[in-house]
Design a protein around this motif. Structure first.
Motif, mmCIF file in Angstrom:
data_model
loop_
_atom_site.group_PDB
_atom_site.id
_atom_site.type_symbol
_atom_site.label_atom_id
_atom_site.label_comp_id
_atom_site.label_asym_id
_atom_site.label_seq_id
_atom_site.Cartn_x
_atom_site.Cartn_y
_atom_site.Cartn_z
ATOM 1 N N GLU A 37 1.224 4.776 1.717
ATOM 2 C CA GLU A 37 1.609 6.101 2.176
ATOM 3 C C GLU A 37 2.997 5.996 2.786
ATOM 4 O O GLU A 37 3.270 5.099 3.566
ATOM 5 C CB GLU A 37 0.605 6.612 3.207
ATOM 6 C CG GLU A 37 -0.789 6.776 2.653
ATOM 7 C CD GLU A 37 -1.792 7.168 3.714
ATOM 8 O OE1 GLU A 37 -1.383 7.500 4.856
ATOM 9 O OE2 GLU A 37 -2.986 7.139 3.409
ATOM 10 N N LYS A 38 3.875 6.925 2.424
ATOM 11 C CA LYS A 38 5.268 6.895 2.882
ATOM 12 C C LYS A 38 5.555 8.103 3.751
ATOM 13 O O LYS A 38 4.951 9.153 3.604
ATOM 14 C CB LYS A 38 6.208 6.895 1.675
ATOM 15 C CG LYS A 38 5.905 5.820 0.657
ATOM 16 C CD LYS A 38 6.933 4.783 0.680
ATOM 17 C CE LYS A 38 6.598 3.722 -0.360
ATOM 18 N NZ LYS A 38 7.569 2.714 -0.443
ATOM 19 N N ASP A 39 6.533 7.943 4.643
ATOM 20 C CA ASP A 39 6.972 9.068 5.457
ATOM 21 C C ASP A 39 8.155 9.754 4.777
ATOM 22 O O ASP A 39 8.511 9.427 3.647
ATOM 23 C CB ASP A 39 7.317 8.626 6.880
ATOM 24 C CG ASP A 39 8.458 7.626 6.933
ATOM 25 O OD1 ASP A 39 9.069 7.339 5.883
ATOM 26 O OD2 ASP A 39 8.744 7.126 8.034
ATOM 27 N N GLU A 40 8.768 10.719 5.458
ATOM 28 C CA GLU A 40 9.870 11.476 4.860
ATOM 29 C C GLU A 40 11.115 10.631 4.637
ATOM 30 O O GLU A 40 12.002 11.012 3.891
ATOM 31 C CB GLU A 40 10.210 12.706 5.706
ATOM 32 C CG GLU A 40 10.713 12.409 7.092
ATOM 33 C CD GLU A 40 9.604 12.280 8.132
ATOM 34 O OE1 GLU A 40 9.933 12.111 9.312
ATOM 35 O OE2 GLU A 40 8.416 12.331 7.781
ATOM 36 N N PHE A 41 11.193 9.452 5.268
ATOM 37 C CA PHE A 41 12.334 8.555 5.092
ATOM 38 C C PHE A 41 12.042 7.449 4.086
ATOM 39 O O PHE A 41 12.759 6.464 4.003
ATOM 40 C CB PHE A 41 12.741 7.940 6.434
ATOM 41 C CG PHE A 41 13.052 8.970 7.472
ATOM 42 C CD1 PHE A 41 14.196 9.750 7.369
ATOM 43 C CD2 PHE A 41 12.194 9.183 8.540
ATOM 44 C CE1 PHE A 41 14.489 10.708 8.325
ATOM 45 C CE2 PHE A 41 12.482 10.141 9.495
ATOM 46 C CZ PHE A 41 13.627 10.909 9.388
ATOM 47 N N ASP A 42 10.942 7.589 3.340
ATOM 48 C CA ASP A 42 10.516 6.651 2.303
ATOM 49 C C ASP A 42 10.151 5.273 2.873
ATOM 50 O O ASP A 42 10.285 4.261 2.209
ATOM 51 C CB ASP A 42 11.577 6.516 1.201
ATOM 52 C CG ASP A 42 10.963 6.048 -0.106
ATOM 53 O OD1 ASP A 42 9.799 6.394 -0.376
ATOM 54 O OD2 ASP A 42 11.643 5.323 -0.847
ATOM 55 N N GLN A 43 9.696 5.246 4.132
ATOM 56 C CA GLN A 43 9.220 4.020 4.758
ATOM 57 C C GLN A 43 7.702 3.990 4.666
ATOM 58 O O GLN A 43 7.038 5.002 4.884
ATOM 59 C CB GLN A 43 9.642 3.969 6.227
ATOM 60 C CG GLN A 43 11.130 3.960 6.438
ATOM 61 C CD GLN A 43 11.761 2.675 5.953
ATOM 62 O OE1 GLN A 43 11.224 1.595 6.163
ATOM 63 N NE2 GLN A 43 12.892 2.795 5.302
ATOM 64 N N THR A 44 7.141 2.830 4.358
ATOM 65 C CA THR A 44 5.690 2.690 4.265
ATOM 66 C C THR A 44 5.085 2.771 5.659
ATOM 67 O O THR A 44 5.503 2.061 6.569
ATOM 68 C CB THR A 44 5.327 1.346 3.619
ATOM 69 O OG1 THR A 44 5.972 1.258 2.351
ATOM 70 C CG2 THR A 44 3.836 1.211 3.430
ATOM 71 N N ILE A 45 4.076 3.642 5.824
ATOM 72 C CA ILE A 45 3.443 3.801 7.131
ATOM 73 C C ILE A 45 1.971 3.384 7.117
ATOM 74 O O ILE A 45 1.400 3.115 8.166
ATOM 75 C CB ILE A 45 3.565 5.251 7.641
ATOM 76 C CG1 ILE A 45 2.976 6.236 6.638
ATOM 77 C CG2 ILE A 45 5.000 5.589 7.963
ATOM 78 C CD1 ILE A 45 2.866 7.656 7.155
ATOM 79 N N ALA A 46 1.357 3.304 5.926
ATOM 80 C CA ALA A 46 -0.057 2.916 5.830
ATOM 81 C C ALA A 46 -0.375 2.530 4.392
ATOM 82 O O ALA A 46 0.401 2.802 3.475
ATOM 83 C CB ALA A 46 -0.954 4.054 6.289
ATOM 84 N N GLY A 47 -1.531 1.903 4.210
ATOM 85 C CA GLY A 47 -1.967 1.532 2.875
ATOM 86 C C GLY A 47 -3.225 0.680 2.935
ATOM 87 O O GLY A 47 -3.716 0.325 4.003
ATOM 88 N N VAL A 48 -3.729 0.354 1.765
ATOM 89 C CA VAL A 48 -4.913 -0.490 1.647
ATOM 90 C C VAL A 48 -4.443 -1.926 1.471
ATOM 91 O O VAL A 48 -3.704 -2.231 0.535
ATOM 92 C CB VAL A 48 -5.777 -0.056 0.439
ATOM 93 C CG1 VAL A 48 -6.976 -0.986 0.292
ATOM 94 C CG2 VAL A 48 -6.214 1.385 0.569
ATOM 95 N N LEU A 49 -4.846 -2.811 2.366
ATOM 96 C CA LEU A 49 -4.457 -4.216 2.278
ATOM 97 C C LEU A 49 -5.206 -4.867 1.115
ATOM 98 O O LEU A 49 -6.423 -4.943 1.119
ATOM 99 C CB LEU A 49 -4.777 -4.941 3.581
ATOM 100 C CG LEU A 49 -4.460 -6.426 3.601
ATOM 101 C CD1 LEU A 49 -2.949 -6.647 3.513
ATOM 102 C CD2 LEU A 49 -5.017 -7.074 4.842
#
Length: 99
Positions: A37-49
Motif C-alpha cells: 500500500e502506497k501513500d500520496e508520495f508513492d512511499q510504501t506504508i503497509a503490505g503483506v510480509l
C-alpha cells in the motif's frame, strides 16, 4: 488466513502489516512485500510480509510459491546499521603509511 509452507514448515499470515512494524522486526534484512500500500508520495506504508532474509541471493533464487498469489510486490533492504565508508578506510590507511 494461514497457509503452511511445506518446504520450510513456516506459518504464513496474509495480514497486512505497517512498514514501521516490519522494519522494526527485521533490521538489516532484505524484505519482500505483497500488495504494498502506497501513500500520496508513492512511499510504501503497509503490505503483506512474504519473505525476509539477510542474503539477497536467497530471496532471488529460492522457489517462492507465495509470489504467484500477489499481483504487486515490493522488494527493499531495511538498513538500520550505518554503512562503513570506504573513504574513511582509505584515509586511515594513507595516514598510517610513512612516505
Amino acid at each position: 488466513m494461514k497457509t503452511d509452507i511445506t518446504d520450510k514448515n513456516v506459518e504464513f499470515s496474509d495480514a497486512v502489516r505497517s512498514i514501521e512494524d516490519i522494519k522494526a522486526s527485521y533490521p538489516d534484512e532484505w524484505i519482500v512485500l505483497g500488495n504494498p500500500e502506497k501513500d500520496e508520495f508513492d512511499q510504501t506504508i503497509a503490505g503483506v510480509l512474504l519473505y525476509h532474509s539477510h542474503d539477497k541471493r536467497e530471496l532471488a533464487y529460492r522457489d517462492k510459491p507465495l509470489l504467484k498469489q500477489y499481483k504487486k510486490k515490493s522488494f527493499f533492504f531495511n538498513r538500520v546499521t550505518p554503512r562503513r565508508e570506504k573513504r574513511n578506510a582509505i584515509i586511515s590507511l594513507y595516514s598510517t603509511l610513512k612516505l
